[in-house]
Design an enzyme around this catalytic site. Structure first.
Site, PDB file in Angstrom:
ATOM      1  N   GLU A   1      32.503  98.038  41.669  1.00 30.36           N
ATOM      2  CA  GLU A   1      32.880  99.438  41.519  1.00 30.36           C
ATOM      3  C   GLU A   1      32.214 100.296  42.587  1.00 30.36           C
ATOM      4  O   GLU A   1      32.809 101.255  43.090  1.00 30.36           O
ATOM      5  CB  GLU A   1      32.514  99.939  40.123  1.00 30.36           C
ATOM      6  CG  GLU A   1      33.399  99.383  39.007  1.00 30.36           C
ATOM      7  CD  GLU A   1      33.191  97.915  38.709  1.00 30.36           C
ATOM      8  OE1 GLU A   1      32.125  97.365  39.082  1.00 30.36           O
ATOM      9  OE2 GLU A   1      34.080  97.295  38.110  1.00 30.36           O
TER      10      GLU A   1
ATOM     11  N   HIS B   1      34.110  98.396  26.325  1.00 30.65           N
ATOM     12  CA  HIS B   1      35.537  98.640  26.561  1.00 30.65           C
ATOM     13  C   HIS B   1      35.995  99.824  25.705  1.00 30.65           C
ATOM     14  O   HIS B   1      37.144  99.889  25.321  1.00 30.65           O
ATOM     15  CB  HIS B   1      36.374  97.410  26.203  1.00 30.65           C
ATOM     16  CG  HIS B   1      36.150  96.219  27.096  1.00 30.65           C
ATOM     17  ND1 HIS B   1      35.085  95.376  26.944  1.00 30.65           N
ATOM     18  CD2 HIS B   1      36.853  95.746  28.141  1.00 30.65           C
ATOM     19  CE1 HIS B   1      35.158  94.414  27.858  1.00 30.65           C
ATOM     20  NE2 HIS B   1      36.213  94.613  28.601  1.00 30.65           N
TER      21      HIS B   1
ATOM     22  N   ILE C   1      32.034 101.915  35.290  1.00 31.42           N
ATOM     23  CA  ILE C   1      31.937 102.827  36.436  1.00 31.42           C
ATOM     24  C   ILE C   1      30.494 103.053  36.896  1.00 31.42           C
ATOM     25  O   ILE C   1      30.253 103.531  37.997  1.00 31.42           O
ATOM     26  CB  ILE C   1      32.608 104.193  36.113  1.00 31.42           C
ATOM     27  CG1 ILE C   1      32.993 104.912  37.407  1.00 31.42           C
ATOM     28  CG2 ILE C   1      31.736 105.033  35.196  1.00 31.42           C
ATOM     29  CD1 ILE C   1      33.903 106.096  37.207  1.00 31.42           C
TER      30      ILE C   1
ATOM     31  N   PHE D   1      37.810  99.259  33.489  1.00 29.02           N
ATOM     32  CA  PHE D   1      37.470  99.969  32.254  1.00 29.02           C
ATOM     33  C   PHE D   1      36.442 101.004  32.663  1.00 29.02           C
ATOM     34  O   PHE D   1      35.526 100.695  33.432  1.00 29.02           O
ATOM     35  CB  PHE D   1      36.878  99.009  31.206  1.00 29.02           C
ATOM     36  CG  PHE D   1      37.913  98.127  30.570  1.00 29.02           C
ATOM     37  CD1 PHE D   1      38.569  98.524  29.416  1.00 29.02           C
ATOM     38  CD2 PHE D   1      38.256  96.917  31.151  1.00 29.02           C
ATOM     39  CE1 PHE D   1      39.548  97.711  28.838  1.00 29.02           C
ATOM     40  CE2 PHE D   1      39.232  96.109  30.582  1.00 29.02           C
ATOM     41  CZ  PHE D   1      39.878  96.508  29.424  1.00 29.02           C
TER      42      PHE D   1
ATOM     43  N   ASP E   1      34.004 102.091  31.346  1.00 29.28           N
ATOM     44  CA  ASP E   1      32.652 101.626  31.008  1.00 29.28           C
ATOM     45  C   ASP E   1      31.988 100.885  32.179  1.00 29.28           C
ATOM     46  O   ASP E   1      30.786 100.657  32.162  1.00 29.28           O
ATOM     47  CB  ASP E   1      32.715 100.668  29.824  1.00 29.28           C
ATOM     48  CG  ASP E   1      33.686 101.123  28.751  1.00 29.28           C
ATOM     49  OD1 ASP E   1      33.254 101.295  27.619  1.00 29.28           O
ATOM     50  OD2 ASP E   1      34.879 101.318  29.051  1.00 29.28           O
TER      51      ASP E   1
ATOM     52  N   GLU F   1      40.334  96.483  41.095  1.00 26.14           N
ATOM     53  CA  GLU F   1      40.308  95.065  40.715  1.00 26.14           C
ATOM     54  C   GLU F   1      41.605  94.693  40.005  1.00 26.14           C
ATOM     55  O   GLU F   1      41.994  95.366  39.047  1.00 26.14           O
ATOM     56  CB  GLU F   1      39.120  94.813  39.781  1.00 26.14           C
ATOM     57  CG  GLU F   1      37.785  95.011  40.475  1.00 26.14           C
ATOM     58  CD  GLU F   1      36.651  95.337  39.515  1.00 26.14           C
ATOM     59  OE1 GLU F   1      36.809  95.194  38.295  1.00 26.14           O
ATOM     60  OE2 GLU F   1      35.577  95.760  40.011  1.00 26.14           O
TER      61      GLU F   1
END
Lengths: 325, 382
Positions: A60, A129, A87, A83, A85, A29
């Site tokens: 993702e 984050h 995933i 980030f 986070d 992204e």
């Protein structure tokens, strides 16, 4: 040698690998024109075009799933997760396909994807984050997991990851992106996966750590030296799996005391595996119980992140505990 | 034997396709009525004031972020009509599942400036107890705090709607999210469930043209986002998202349809993100300044203001007074919230389980000891 920060080192690793090997593509992204939100992919689209630097829709699961397909077919995708986070949407792809396709296909297919992204705390990034979620990936057989703490390692480890035959989860502590600058060679080099680095030698206690915690460990080792004369050996694990068990044992042969420091929560964090490894294989070397200093077993907070993460005080408390045992 | 759809059955889909390809509006950007406005002065003024309050608060949040008092802000500027218009269509007992850019929607639900600012500053009165930045929510207003990873609240809204139906409550839920979120798996899973179970839910896509640096055409090759509903058996309607009357009217129809047991609706509000993605973003890297500048003429507040004046509901003087009165009021609230003390350190271990488990009790003791050692070593807590 040019002095660069971690963002520039990662950018040059990607650029050099893309020049070296046409099969290397980058997707994620905002990685194109925007250059990624941290600018790790800045300028790549200008040199390699939108076919090899792919701005994807916001998913993702799509990014990782498509990267796996690309790798099966013969490309070498480097997928950015904006980030780490974020995933979890891709976790099904990682657990079901990425980590198991080699085994699932009797070794006939493999997916050497590199998934890279900013991780960890220290930037007042709040709950999504700031996470250190390396343990999920270490726990998933079939994945290699890497976390550099300095620009030199970031470049060398990313190159090694791209050239490897296995999928790699490449975690970049965002607090270090611009904080650490050092000389990084322009000529080609790799930092092999699976080798730890002794950052500071010492004879009294071993601190095993990784990512931004390396610097906290060094800071506390100074306090310990000036207050008590204790000499701490600091090991940067660099590769979280397969971790360098021999480096840890070698150090314990000298010190006999082990403190493990990581940002991730304590319960079933990688520190537990390291402690269990030492207990199973080298308990006779220990002069004191192993101590862990970790993020607390709670979601990463916005308020008081400095108290949630391992700080100098908590590392110092653990050192004092193992030294006075 | 495969079923051939009859011409009649195909024809039946046409109104749905038209609604999802259209652009419903009542007033144009100059405030001219292009379709009979079905609302009286009271709801129109409520909409106007809600949007004004959101705009003033938005500017404060930007300023507070710059001085380090707010960690991060995702401006709602330019999108107030889409947020306020959709949330105002809900009743008090309904539930809202917003994203992180819905300032006007929280105000429309009854959240006041003080609750919003306490949250943004994560001070002692923060209802979310310092857990996260940029998101807002409150049990009192049936607003479930947004997840920062976009779109993951979509199936939650569907589940809550199904639960209300199972329990026989006349409650509707609404999820608000951006065009970027429609790319994520959760959006598709949520819409599919909603269609299959005819859940009383309204999905509002704020198509604000940009997902950070990606224009909305990078999220879909479909002609519109509203069209995505059709394949899930969920009627899609596309409206001018900067016309608060169109958003409110369409959302109200969707909410009442859901309440009547006729199932979900997907509403696409076409709007524009005038500001950056968040205070951490720099749109100059990917978007020509002239584009955002040119879009300012579609400002939803200016538009409704023009209409209200043309219809004689307010005068120019009253319009100015609304801004200055709310400006002063909000400034006083900002000052009050600014002085409030921070949350105590113990919040980092709060609310993990219904009761703290043994490891958290241990870690609370470690935290307390570390505060002492920090003093001894001369380390600050911030």
């Amino acid at each position: 040698m040019p002095v660069t920060n971690m963002v520039q080192a990662l950018n040059s690793a990607l650029r050099e690998e893309m020049r070296r090997d046409k099969r290397v593509v980058v997707l994620g992204e905002d990685v194109g024109k925007r250059g990624g939100v941290f600018l790790v992919t800045e300028g790549l689209i200008d040199e390699f075009g939108p076919e090899r630097v792919i701005d994807t829709p916001l998913t993702e699961a799509g990014i990782v799933g498509v990267a796996i397909g690309m790798a099966l077919y013969g490309l070498k995708p480097v997928a950015e997760i904006q980030f780490i986070d974020f995933i979890y949407e891709a976790f099904d792809q990682i657990a079901t396909n990425l980590s198991k396709i080699r085994r699932r296909s009797g070794g006939m297919f493999s997916a050497p994807v590199v998934i890279r992204g900013p991780c960890c705390g220290g930037v007042k990034g709040g709950m999504f984050h700031s996470q250190s979620n390396e343990a999920y990936f270490v726990h998933t057989a079939g994945l290699k997991v890497v976390m550099p703490s300095r620009p030199y390692d970031a470049k060398g480890l990313l190159k090694a990851s791209i050239r490897g035959e296995d999928p790699v989860i490449f975690l970049e502590p965002k607090v270090l992106y611009r904080a650490i600058k050092e000389e990084v060679p322009e000529e080609d080099y790799v930092v092999p996966i699976g080798e730890a680095r002794v950052v500071q030698e010492g004879s009294d206690v071993t601190i095993v750590t990784w990512g931004a915690m390396v610097y906290k460990a060094l800071e506390v080792s100074k306090i310990a030296r000036s207050r008590h004369g204790w000499e701490a050996e600091v090991i940067d694990l660099r590769t979280l799996f397969p971790f360098d068990k021999d480096a840890i044992i070698r150090s314990l042969e000298k010190t006999g005391r082990l403190v493990i420091v990581h940002e991730a929560p304590k319960t079933l964090g990688l520190g537990a595996e390291i402690a269990a490894y030492v207990a199973e294989n080298a308990i006779e070397l220990l002069k004191a119980p192993v101590a862990r200093v970790t993020g607390f077993d709670a979601p990463f907070p916005l308020a008081h992140e400095k108290l949630y993460m391992p700080n100098e005080a908590r590392i110092y408390m653990a050192l004092s505990r193992v030294m006075s045992y | 034997m495969a079923h051939h759809f009859t011409a009649y059955e195909v024809e039946e889909l046409l109104p749905e396709l038209k609604a999802s390809l259209g652009l419903r509006r009542f007033i144009d950007e100059e405030g001219n009525e292009v379709q009979k406005v079905p609302l009286g002065p009271e709801p129109l003024m409520r909409m106007y004031i809600t949007m004004v309050r959101a705009r003033i608060l938005d500017e404060w949040l930007l300023r507070l972020q710059r001085v380090g008092k707010v960690a991060l802000h995702a401006p709602n500027v330019g999108q107030e009509a889409a947020a306020a218009g959709s949330a105002m269509a809900l009743r008090e007992e309904d539930w809202l599942f917003p994203s992180y850019r819905e300032l006007a929607a929280y105000i429309a639900r009854g959240m006041n400036e003080e609750e919003i600012l306490d949250r943004a500053m994560a001070n002692i009165d923060d209802p979310l107890r310092g857990s996260e930045f940029v998101v807002y929510g409150h049990r009192k207003y049936n607003i479930v705090p947004a997840p920062v990873p976009v779109g993951s609240q979509v199936p939650l809204a569907v589940g809550a709607a199904m639960a209300a139906k199972i329990l026989g409550h006349s409650v509707v839920t609404m999820a608000i999210f951006g065009d970027g979120a429609t790319s994520r798996a959760d959006f598709h899973a949520g819409l599919n469930f909603a269609g299959v179970f005819r859940a009383p839910v309204v999905f509002v896509i704020q198509n604000n043209a940009w997902a950070i640096s990606m224009p909305s055409r990078r999220q879909t090759a479909a002609k519109t986002f509203a069209l995505k509903g059709v394949a899930y058996g969920v009627p899609g309607v596309r409206v001018d998202g900067n016309d608060v009357i169109a958003v409110y009217t369409t959302a109200s129809e969707a909410v009442e349809r859901a309440r009547a047991g006729e199932g979900p609706t997907l509403l696409e509000a076409v709007t524009y993100r005038l500001g950056p993605h968040t205070t951490a973003d720099d749109p100059d890297r990917y978007r020509p300044r002239e584009e955002a500048k040119a879009m300012e003429k579609f400002d939803p507040i200016r538009r409704l203001g023009k209409y209200l004046k043309a219809r004689g509901i307010i005068s120019e003087k009253e319009e100015r007074e609304i801004w200055s009165e709310w400006g002063e009021r909000i400034e006083r609230i900002v000052k009050r919230c600014y002085e409030k003390p921070p949350l105590p350190p113990s919040v980092v271990l709060e609310n993990v389980y219904s009761e703290p488990t043994w490891n958290l009790e241990e870690q609370m003791r470690e935290l307390e000891e570390s505060l002492e050692v920090m003093k001894e070593l001369g380390i600050g807590v911030e």
